[in-house]
Scaffold this active site. Sequence first.
Site, PDB file in Angstrom:
ATOM      1  N   GLN A 257      26.167  34.656  24.601  1.00  0.00           N
ATOM      2  CA  GLN A 257      25.185  35.547  24.474  1.00  0.00           C
ATOM      3  C   GLN A 257      24.485  36.100  25.675  1.00  0.00           C
ATOM      4  O   GLN A 257      24.352  37.228  25.827  1.00  0.00           O
ATOM      5  CB  GLN A 257      24.049  34.772  23.522  1.00  0.00           C
ATOM      6  CG  GLN A 257      22.770  35.730  23.257  1.00  0.00           C
ATOM      7  CD  GLN A 257      21.822  35.006  22.264  1.00  0.00           C
ATOM      8  OE1 GLN A 257      22.016  33.815  22.217  1.00  0.00           O
ATOM      9  NE2 GLN A 257      20.810  35.796  21.901  1.00  0.00           N
ATOM     10  N   LYS A 270      26.929  35.430  17.702  1.00  0.00           N
ATOM     11  CA  LYS A 270      26.290  35.245  16.584  1.00  0.00           C
ATOM     12  C   LYS A 270      27.225  35.307  15.317  1.00  0.00           C
ATOM     13  O   LYS A 270      27.024  34.765  14.382  1.00  0.00           O
ATOM     14  CB  LYS A 270      24.965  36.187  16.349  1.00  0.00           C
ATOM     15  CG  LYS A 270      23.897  35.970  17.185  1.00  0.00           C
ATOM     16  CD  LYS A 270      22.817  34.604  17.127  1.00  0.00           C
ATOM     17  CE  LYS A 270      21.661  34.664  17.958  1.00  0.00           C
ATOM     18  NZ  LYS A 270      20.752  33.896  17.338  1.00  0.00           N
ATOM     19  N   THR A 274      26.907  31.628  10.171  1.00  0.00           N
ATOM     20  CA  THR A 274      25.624  31.386   9.705  1.00  0.00           C
ATOM     21  C   THR A 274      25.757  30.456   8.465  1.00  0.00           C
ATOM     22  O   THR A 274      26.291  30.941   7.594  1.00  0.00           O
ATOM     23  CB  THR A 274      24.916  32.789   9.344  1.00  0.00           C
ATOM     24  OG1 THR A 274      24.956  33.465  10.699  1.00  0.00           O
ATOM     25  CG2 THR A 274      23.590  32.649   9.115  1.00  0.00           C
TER      26      THR A 274
END
Length: 438
Positions: A257, A270, A274
């Site tokens: 990131q 990302k 998730t």
Amino acid sequence: MPAEQAMEFALDHATLRSFVPVAPDGHFPIQNLPYGVFQRQADDVPRIGVAIGDLILDLSVLAERGLLADAALARALGPGQTTLNAFMALGVESWRKARARLTQLLRADERTLRDDRSLRDKALVTRAAVRMLLPACIENYTDFYSSREHATNVGVMLRGADNALMPNWLHLPVAYHGRASSIVPSGVDIVRPCGQARPDDAAPPVFGPSRFLDFELEMGFFIGPGNELGRPIPIGRAAEHVFGMVLVNDWSARDIQKWEYQPLGPFLAKNFATSISCWVVPLEALAPFRVAGPKQEPAPFPYLRSPGDWSYDIHLEVRLQAASQAEPQTICRTNARHLYWNVCQQVAHHSVGGCNLRTGDLLATGTISGPDPGSYGSMLELAWKGTKPLRLGNGESRVNLHDGDRVTLTGWCQGDGYRVGFGETTAQVLPAVEPVET
């Protein structure tokens, strides 16, 4: 609602009891009734169910018996429905009708289900005996950045205390669009991502597995009815578009990131995974736990001025279990009430430019941190960018997640003698899989 009605509602809510036994610290009493999608066996079709105690009420069985409130609910919740999308699309009045009917059927003083042994044997299944699936078909995912404490902590680490918050942060709910295809339910383990990083600013970037994998403690919420393209959702109607809430772990590769985020924000750091909890807690179940959020200064623009209190008193915890530990260790305790921007403001801002939200869209709050170090919702903060290693009970320490570590998020609202909980979302970190030429 008026204060007298709110008090009466709270009292009725607290005294409700089901014929299904639920421990005082159980997450799924009759006051909750969250929705999820499950399979009885690996080769079985997915079904919609409601959690009650240690059991699941199979709604397809109720639909076949004509026990749901009307034909529209039977179609949306019955046989053939493999996600909650059709039900979520019906809107708030149908959600209330379904909840009222399910509450009635599960009450301790209602005979319809309680006294019909054959029906109970078909309709109630043990939660531990099923496989849980994603509750919805998720086409779009947006992740906000709504905790002032988290944003301040990260800003202090990156820019210093004098410039911790970016100039826009107190004026709008900052967000980015995430990757819907890599959202997974609790229990699916996470493969460490590979990508580019630049650990030494004086040297060229390097490629390989992320060395600074992190968790992020968040809440998420599903959109019910959407809005037309070009027609924003007014903040006073925003809650009507929110079906319910789940726990979210928005895994982050901090080193990837740091190198990639300028100028367009998160990407590979990302999009690899998730995790969300499998049970969606309806907003109606959370109504007794609505509280005032932090005071907002400066006052937001009118389209973001939320009528009423739309923060939630949800106790949240993170547990970390290293491969060498027999038991998990709680490393964070915080609360969703710390969020600066609430769910209604997030919906209003997301749509104010004309964006058309759709049924099943998932919106997440961003990392939820509180005011003290024990309430920080990420390893980045808990270990303060690696300068204060987190000590584990077995003598190990962490500044990032190691292969074999298991991270579990949990949360609940505490009522008078009962809890409205979210269950958990848990996953173990697996070693990276590097690309191989074939």
